[in-house]
Enzyme design. Sequence first.
Site, PDB file in Angstrom:
ATOM      1  N   CYS A 297       0.943  -1.285  -0.001  1.00 19.76           N
ATOM      2  CA  CYS A 297       0.045  -0.121   0.009  1.00 19.76           C
ATOM      3  C   CYS A 297       0.957   1.459   0.126  1.00 19.76           C
ATOM      4  O   CYS A 297       1.703   1.338   0.964  1.00 19.76           O
ATOM      5  CB  CYS A 297      -1.043   0.332   1.337  1.00 19.76           C
ATOM      6  SG  CYS A 297      -1.754   1.473   1.347  1.00 19.76           S
TER       7      CYS A 297
ATOM      8  N   CYS B 119      -8.629   2.008   6.589  1.00 24.92           N
ATOM      9  CA  CYS B 119      -9.468   0.952   5.791  1.00 24.92           C
ATOM     10  C   CYS B 119      -9.987  -0.291   6.620  1.00 24.92           C
ATOM     11  O   CYS B 119     -10.911  -1.039   6.354  1.00 24.92           O
ATOM     12  CB  CYS B 119      -8.597   0.692   4.592  1.00 24.92           C
ATOM     13  SG  CYS B 119      -8.344   1.863   3.381  1.00 24.92           S
TER      14      CYS B 119
END
Length: 570
Positions: free
Chosen positions: A440, A483
Amino acid sequence: MSTEAPKLSPVEKIKEESQFLKGTIDTEMAADSDHFGKSDIQLLKFHGTYQQDDRDKRLELKKAGGGKAYAMMVRCRIPGGRITSEQMLAQLDLCDELGDSTMKITTRQTLQLHGVLKKDLRATIHRINEIQLSTLAACGDVNRNVMCCPAKRADGVHQAMVQLTDELVTALAPQTPAYHELWLTDPETGEKTLEGGGPIVEPLYGPTYLPRKFKVGIALPEDNCIDIYTQDLGFLAVVRDGAIIGYNVLVGGGMGVTPALKRTYPALAKRMAFCTPEQAVEVSKAVIKVQRDHGNRADRKVARMKYLVDEWGVEKFRRAVEEQFGQPLADCEPDDVTGFDDHMGWQDQGDGKWSYGLNIENGRLYDNDKRQLKAMMREVCRTFGTELRMTGHQSIIVTDVDPADKDKLIEIIKRHNVPTTEETSTVRRWSMACVALPTCGLAITESERRLPSLIDDLEQPLAKLGLDKERFTIRVTGCPNGCARPYNADLALVGKAKDKYTLFAGGGWLGNRLAYLYKDLVPSDQIAGEIVAIASAYKANRNDGESLGDFCARVGQEDLTVMAAAAPTP
């Protein structure tokens, strides 16, 4: 006073000039390069894929004088987490053949592949569509994967929720033909290899789509397993006499934060109005149109719908929705969230069959010398051939198991060295983490790779305190984007600096209360001690029947700090 329109963010220009999301993706796909350009990176998100690079390899490549180790993350759209055994087997094949050999169950009940090279991207998305799945709108400034309670039940309530989920997916999907042109058309002949596509028109989204991502979820009051208060738009079922008479409509949830900007913050959704089942789809369109027309397109950091709802107030927002909808909506029914079932272990479907929820730590499916989760899933799919359902806590449910086959399923799981749900500690079962490092691009700290060892360090102290059966959520994210939905958990860790986290406390497993900042910049090696101290304070000072999150919320940050310092540790 200036009457000039606000300057739009660069992404808005990219969308506007993209020819409804086509951009120059086809040209770049044909180019001899291992990565896409800046504009197409933004557009590819709408197609369900993010460009990433392996940050573990950056330094090594830099020393060697090379660039980045680029690869794509490819995410499916799987409404309500429902997938067939055949589709799961095909996804496992893809992760082995074109991905990095692992697969991730996400916090929105879907699957994503990592490590897909640019040259394999078309083949990957094409094969996903061949098995009747799609990646369209799994990411991007549109409605993303619709979440719904994954429990399989014979009652009409759950069936009605599944029906609404599917109706919303169809009604809120982008209509651009670019997806089919890019991924489902033979680049040599121009012939469609799968049916789909149509004229360039976006009656709901328009040419620039939404200002930011949009998330929808459907839940029951007694079972908020999809975290309805974190959704941009939530439908909370109102049940009377065993049937859904309508939904309380919640608006304006969202977790993302930019720490350096005080104008950004996590928010829980607000109760707006009640709608009947027949009105739900058109109400959702009306909400999206209000966000489309009035959301912030100048600054993406405050572009989520939660900022519009907060700026206007829920009553003004409701009036705008009613204007788009064409008629007034009723006020909310008193029904609100009261429970949360993670659907793990054996559960009776009510039709003579059983479902088994298997805890998958952080949603990662892999095979190694210790555990063979992929091999286990393959054998389960081939042996039972039933529908699978993924949960909002990154785990999986095997449905339609005959009572006579229960032992067979457990034997398969154990033979592959995968812990059953019954063998999984409560604290591990109720924890989850985002992907974070190494793939990420937003990650500041470890998350998925850090949480298992943290749980290892917590299990024994919690057992000594007599809290090993106590249910509370621990969620970890590698950055403040949230998230893994950290900001409404009992306890949460959010990456703040290299190997340091912000520790939050005081949310709850029910999901309807925000946590507060307990301690900032906690070094990674001190996290377990801080959590054990909180648990010790809870054990010594809780009220009867009080959950850990309720206790932390009641005493507040200052008193909790004092209590944690004074409480005896095991």
